[in-house]
Design a protein around this motif. Sequence first.
Motif, PDB file in Angstrom:
ATOM      1  N   ALA A   1      19.485   6.016  64.921  1.00 51.32           N
ATOM      2  CA  ALA A   1      18.858   4.766  65.353  1.00 51.32           C
ATOM      3  C   ALA A   1      17.949   4.161  64.293  1.00 51.32           C
ATOM      4  CB  ALA A   1      18.046   5.001  66.628  1.00 51.32           C
ATOM      5  N   GLN A   2      17.639   4.916  63.253  1.00 51.93           N
ATOM      6  CA  GLN A   2      16.716   4.386  62.253  1.00 51.93           C
ATOM      7  C   GLN A   2      17.380   3.313  61.420  1.00 51.93           C
ATOM      8  OE1 GLN A   2      16.529   4.480  58.754  1.00 51.93           O
ATOM      9  NE2 GLN A   2      18.656   5.139  58.718  1.00 51.93           N
ATOM     10  N   ARG A   3      16.587   2.332  61.020  1.00 53.08           N
ATOM     11  CA  ARG A   3      17.057   1.298  60.105  1.00 53.08           C
ATOM     12  C   ARG A   3      15.892   0.925  59.204  1.00 53.08           C
ATOM     13  NH1 ARG A   3      19.758  -3.688  62.513  1.00 53.08           N
ATOM     14  NH2 ARG A   3      20.003  -3.993  60.288  1.00 53.08           N
ATOM     15  N   ALA A   4      15.984   1.282  57.956  1.00 57.91           N
ATOM     16  CA  ALA A   4      14.902   0.961  57.025  1.00 57.91           C
ATOM     17  C   ALA A   4      15.074  -0.440  56.437  1.00 57.91           C
ATOM     18  CB  ALA A   4      14.845   2.002  55.911  1.00 57.91           C
ATOM     19  N   ASP A   5      16.280  -0.973  56.518  1.00 59.44           N
ATOM     20  CA  ASP A   5      16.583  -2.324  56.014  1.00 59.44           C
ATOM     21  C   ASP A   5      16.133  -2.515  54.572  1.00 59.44           C
ATOM     22  OD1 ASP A   5      17.832  -2.921  58.370  1.00 59.44           O
ATOM     23  OD2 ASP A   5      16.094  -3.891  59.259  1.00 59.44           O
ATOM     24  N   ASP A   6      15.381  -3.581  54.304  1.00 60.85           N
ATOM     25  CA  ASP A   6      15.009  -3.924  52.931  1.00 60.85           C
ATOM     26  C   ASP A   6      13.697  -3.303  52.477  1.00 60.85           C
ATOM     27  OD1 ASP A   6      17.257  -5.490  52.819  1.00 60.85           O
ATOM     28  OD2 ASP A   6      16.200  -7.340  53.300  1.00 60.85           O
TER      29      ASP A   6
ATOM     30  N   LEU B   1      15.743   7.249  40.856  1.00 63.35           N
ATOM     31  CA  LEU B   1      15.128   8.471  41.369  1.00 63.35           C
ATOM     32  C   LEU B   1      14.253   8.200  42.587  1.00 63.35           C
ATOM     33  CD1 LEU B   1      14.113  10.333  38.078  1.00 63.35           C
ATOM     34  CD2 LEU B   1      15.901  10.976  39.692  1.00 63.35           C
ATOM     35  N   LEU B   2      13.538   7.093  42.565  1.00 60.83           N
ATOM     36  CA  LEU B   2      12.579   6.809  43.639  1.00 60.83           C
ATOM     37  C   LEU B   2      13.209   6.219  44.894  1.00 60.83           C
ATOM     38  CD1 LEU B   2       9.397   5.395  41.883  1.00 60.83           C
ATOM     39  CD2 LEU B   2       9.591   7.450  43.269  1.00 60.83           C
ATOM     40  N   LEU B   3      14.271   5.441  44.748  1.00 60.33           N
ATOM     41  CA  LEU B   3      14.812   4.708  45.900  1.00 60.33           C
ATOM     42  C   LEU B   3      15.146   5.598  47.093  1.00 60.33           C
ATOM     43  CD1 LEU B   3      15.553   1.992  47.079  1.00 60.33           C
ATOM     44  CD2 LEU B   3      17.786   2.187  45.990  1.00 60.33           C
ATOM     45  N   PRO B   4      15.897   6.696  46.939  1.00 64.25           N
ATOM     46  CA  PRO B   4      16.168   7.516  48.132  1.00 64.25           C
ATOM     47  C   PRO B   4      14.911   8.171  48.681  1.00 64.25           C
ATOM     48  CG  PRO B   4      17.164   8.498  46.180  1.00 64.25           C
ATOM     49  CD  PRO B   4      16.621   7.175  45.771  1.00 64.25           C
ATOM     50  N   ARG B   5      13.988   8.530  47.811  1.00 65.11           N
ATOM     51  CA  ARG B   5      12.743   9.168  48.279  1.00 65.11           C
ATOM     52  C   ARG B   5      11.862   8.180  49.028  1.00 65.11           C
ATOM     53  NH1 ARG B   5      12.277  14.151  46.347  1.00 65.11           N
ATOM     54  NH2 ARG B   5      13.776  14.774  44.749  1.00 65.11           N
ATOM     55  N   VAL B   6      11.801   6.959  48.543  1.00 65.02           N
ATOM     56  CA  VAL B   6      11.031   5.931  49.251  1.00 65.02           C
ATOM     57  C   VAL B   6      11.704   5.618  50.583  1.00 65.02           C
ATOM     58  CG1 VAL B   6      10.292   3.520  49.162  1.00 65.02           C
ATOM     59  CG2 VAL B   6      10.016   4.977  47.156  1.00 65.02           C
ATOM     60  N   LYS B   7      13.019   5.610  50.614  1.00 63.44           N
ATOM     61  CA  LYS B   7      13.722   5.400  51.878  1.00 63.44           C
ATOM     62  C   LYS B   7      13.431   6.548  52.829  1.00 63.44           C
ATOM     63  CE  LYS B   7      18.030   4.125  54.054  1.00 63.44           C
ATOM     64  NZ  LYS B   7      19.380   3.615  53.866  1.00 63.44           N
ATOM     65  N   GLY B   8      13.424   7.772  52.327  1.00 62.00           N
ATOM     66  CA  GLY B   8      13.093   8.923  53.159  1.00 62.00           C
ATOM     67  C   GLY B   8      11.679   8.824  53.711  1.00 62.00           C
ATOM     68  N   ALA B   9      10.737   8.410  52.882  1.00 68.24           N
ATOM     69  CA  ALA B   9       9.359   8.247  53.345  1.00 68.24           C
ATOM     70  C   ALA B   9       9.271   7.147  54.392  1.00 68.24           C
ATOM     71  CB  ALA B   9       8.444   7.939  52.168  1.00 68.24           C
ATOM     72  N   THR B  10      10.036   6.080  54.217  1.00 68.60           N
ATOM     73  CA  THR B  10      10.042   4.994  55.197  1.00 68.60           C
ATOM     74  C   THR B  10      10.600   5.472  56.531  1.00 68.60           C
ATOM     75  OG1 THR B  10      10.357   3.400  53.397  1.00 68.60           O
ATOM     76  CG2 THR B  10      10.842   2.643  55.631  1.00 68.60           C
ATOM     77  N   VAL B  11      11.685   6.235  56.490  1.00 68.29           N
ATOM     78  CA  VAL B  11      12.255   6.780  57.725  1.00 68.29           C
ATOM     79  C   VAL B  11      11.259   7.745  58.377  1.00 68.29           C
ATOM     80  CG1 VAL B  11      14.098   8.251  58.659  1.00 68.29           C
ATOM     81  CG2 VAL B  11      14.638   6.454  57.015  1.00 68.29           C
ATOM     82  N   GLY B  12      10.583   8.547  57.556  1.00 64.73           N
ATOM     83  CA  GLY B  12       9.569   9.454  58.096  1.00 64.73           C
ATOM     84  C   GLY B  12       8.438   8.705  58.781  1.00 64.73           C
ATOM     85  N   LEU B  13       8.009   7.602  58.183  1.00 63.91           N
ATOM     86  CA  LEU B  13       6.963   6.785  58.807  1.00 63.91           C
ATOM     87  C   LEU B  13       7.466   6.167  60.104  1.00 63.91           C
ATOM     88  CD1 LEU B  13       4.164   5.457  58.700  1.00 63.91           C
ATOM     89  CD2 LEU B  13       5.205   3.585  57.403  1.00 63.91           C
ATOM     90  N   GLN B  14       8.704   5.675  60.098  1.00 61.67           N
ATOM     91  CA  GLN B  14       9.283   5.101  61.314  1.00 61.67           C
ATOM     92  C   GLN B  14       9.353   6.155  62.418  1.00 61.67           C
ATOM     93  OE1 GLN B  14      13.031   3.608  59.889  1.00 61.67           O
ATOM     94  NE2 GLN B  14      12.212   1.559  59.575  1.00 61.67           N
ATOM     95  N   TRP B  15       9.745   7.362  62.054  1.00 62.41           N
ATOM     96  CA  TRP B  15       9.826   8.433  63.051  1.00 62.41           C
ATOM     97  C   TRP B  15       8.428   8.752  63.599  1.00 62.41           C
ATOM     98  CZ3 TRP B  15       7.771  13.437  62.968  1.00 62.41           C
ATOM     99  CH2 TRP B  15       8.169  14.245  64.041  1.00 62.41           C
ATOM    100  N   ALA B  16       7.443   8.846  62.721  1.00 59.79           N
ATOM    101  CA  ALA B  16       6.080   9.165  63.157  1.00 59.79           C
ATOM    102  C   ALA B  16       5.505   8.071  64.044  1.00 59.79           C
ATOM    103  CB  ALA B  16       5.191   9.383  61.935  1.00 59.79           C
ATOM    104  N   MET B  17       5.883   6.827  63.783  1.00 60.42           N
ATOM    105  CA  MET B  17       5.366   5.696  64.564  1.00 60.42           C
ATOM    106  C   MET B  17       6.265   5.377  65.763  1.00 60.42           C
ATOM    107  SD  MET B  17       2.643   4.889  62.858  1.00 60.42           S
ATOM    108  CE  MET B  17       2.207   3.261  63.388  1.00 60.42           C
ATOM    109  N   LYS B  18       7.324   6.181  65.958  1.00 60.90           N
ATOM    110  CA  LYS B  18       8.287   5.979  67.049  1.00 60.90           C
ATOM    111  C   LYS B  18       8.895   4.573  67.011  1.00 60.90           C
ATOM    112  CE  LYS B  18       6.102   9.365  70.073  1.00 60.90           C
ATOM    113  NZ  LYS B  18       6.758  10.445  69.384  1.00 60.90           N
TER     114      LYS B  18
END
Length: 115
Positions: free
Chosen positions: A37-42, A88-105
Amino acid sequence: MGRGFMLRCPRCGVGNLMKGYIKVAETCSHCGLDLSAQRADDAPPYFTIIIVGHVIVPLMWAWERFYSPPMLLQGIVWLPTIAILTLLLLPRVKGATVGLQWAMKMHGFGQNPET
Ligand SMILES: [Zn+2]
């Protein structure tokens, strides 16, 4: 966000968050967290551009200011550096964004009572 940055599941920190370079896995391979269900988009490319810009621009400025190297040399140094740092950073930043989305529900994470 830290677990996501390390490309691990935001809930257990063990399973892989990504399937491939930048595609988020459907579920965690360890705890089964539904990540579909996650979508990090842009957001990840935007944050990556900001981070890379804030690292590279001061270095470029300082190099030019104090040593004034030829433009060809600057291009040979900075273009690959920018490309490698971004890739190098793009997938890690996407992972951090998904992690933030998960933490914020956000984006569907709050709909599953198991999260
Ligand atoms: Zn997990």
